[in-house]
Design an enzyme around this catalytic site. Sequence first.
Site, mmCIF file in Angstrom:
data_model
loop_
_atom_site.group_PDB
_atom_site.id
_atom_site.type_symbol
_atom_site.label_atom_id
_atom_site.label_comp_id
_atom_site.label_asym_id
_atom_site.label_seq_id
_atom_site.Cartn_x
_atom_site.Cartn_y
_atom_site.Cartn_z
ATOM 1 N N GLU A 41 -5.609 -0.535 -0.921
ATOM 2 C CA GLU A 41 -4.206 -0.218 -1.194
ATOM 3 C C GLU A 41 -3.764 1.060 -0.495
ATOM 4 O OE1 GLU A 41 -1.983 -2.020 -2.305
ATOM 5 O OE2 GLU A 41 -3.132 -3.636 -3.215
ATOM 6 N N LEU B 85 -5.434 5.186 12.303
ATOM 7 C CA LEU B 85 -4.739 4.464 11.232
ATOM 8 C C LEU B 85 -3.449 5.170 10.823
ATOM 9 C CD1 LEU B 85 -5.121 1.876 9.610
ATOM 10 C CD2 LEU B 85 -6.427 3.155 7.921
ATOM 11 N N TYR C 79 3.690 2.734 -6.840
ATOM 12 C CA TYR C 79 3.282 1.446 -6.294
ATOM 13 C C TYR C 79 1.776 1.234 -6.440
ATOM 14 C CZ TYR C 79 1.203 -1.838 -3.294
ATOM 15 O OH TYR C 79 0.392 -2.844 -2.870
ATOM 16 N N ASP D 156 6.665 -2.535 -3.774
ATOM 17 C CA ASP D 156 6.631 -2.009 -2.412
ATOM 18 C C ASP D 156 7.835 -2.533 -1.640
ATOM 19 O OD1 ASP D 156 6.042 -4.664 -2.030
ATOM 20 O OD2 ASP D 156 4.572 -4.275 -0.455
ATOM 21 N N CYS E 62 9.807 -21.589 1.022
ATOM 22 C CA CYS E 62 9.807 -20.585 -0.041
ATOM 23 C C CYS E 62 9.852 -21.228 -1.428
ATOM 24 C CB CYS E 62 11.001 -19.651 0.125
ATOM 25 S SG CYS E 62 11.061 -18.374 -1.148
#
Length: 348
Positions: A37, A80, A120, A138, A203
């Site tokens: 995460e 990163l 989050y 998020d 969807c």
Amino acid sequence: MNILEQLPIPLLSWYRENARTLPWRSAPTPYHVWVSEIMLQQTRVAAVLGYYQRFMDALPTVEALARVEEDVLMKLWQGLGYYNRARNLQKAARQIVDGFAGEFPRTYETLLSLAGVGEYTAGAIASIAFGVSVPAVDGNVLRVVSRITGDDSDISRPETKVRMREALLQIIPRDAPGDFNQAMMELGATVCVPNGAPNCDNCPAKSFCAAFLQEKTAQLPVKAPKRARRTEERRVFLIFTQNGEKRVALRRRPARGLLAGLWEYPNELKAVDHPLETWGVHPVGTQYGGVGKHIFTHIEWHMTAQIVYIEENDLPKGWIWADRAALRRDYAVPNAFQSFAHLVEERL
DNA sequence: AAGACGGGGCA
DNA sequence: TGCCCAGTCTT
């Protein structure tokens, strides 16, 4: 009535059919969920894939992370971005080892107290690793909720985020909060996408999505425009030894601010005169090294490189000489200098 | 509430 | 080029 109430059942069903196979999902321990995460903050899944496994091989436990030397950690994170994430990761590891006796915190509130863990991430870890019924909101989730509910509030406002989080708290399935949160993000990342047309045909919410039914997907979500970034003109000095072993000069960036603590080729704003003189470096020979550009979120670097040869003992205090192997193995140099990597390698 | 903080992929 | 990404922290 809440339009979102129709979402959980078809969404979970869709997720169980369409969930991507991701390395951090194969054994979702709290440590795995947490590290993934943090890596995924403002970072696409595709970018994280190349880092996650290597990180876990090097630092398989929270104890190993708590103990690792900072330069080794930064090397694992090199490229990163948002490097404070890595430093906060280690801070939090030490909080867990020292403050929680190595026992991973399992409540939303306690998770929030860890360095680098905000609303989050606390929600994601609590729900995915511990089955706690809290939302994880998020950018994907904000977009999905805006579209399904047809809400044209500015999603960059904290107030909008709070309201959507509370709406989700009402409908999150108590028996599958982690799957629900991941499904929302998965939908946002693969179907209800931000750039270009969303794939509404596939969807699970198409029968009740306000944006789809009213053909407003292109107008939602609403987001305030960002400020333009500034430009910095910089001179970069690629400094090599004149004699003996082939090496290049590096110095460590300040501990705070942009690219904090990483290693760099000495550089300075072009507006500043005679940096070599200021550093006390005496060139034996110089050569033009070409130009490079790097775009950060808020700054754009326009760089002109100068190749400089100096005597080995003329290196300023605190700088280091790196040979090819050390550059590759020991020093985390940010991708901002990637334009000059080839040039440097050729000379080592 | 706004700004700092990386880097890359895609339209 | 501009936007956005499984955001958080500082001011």
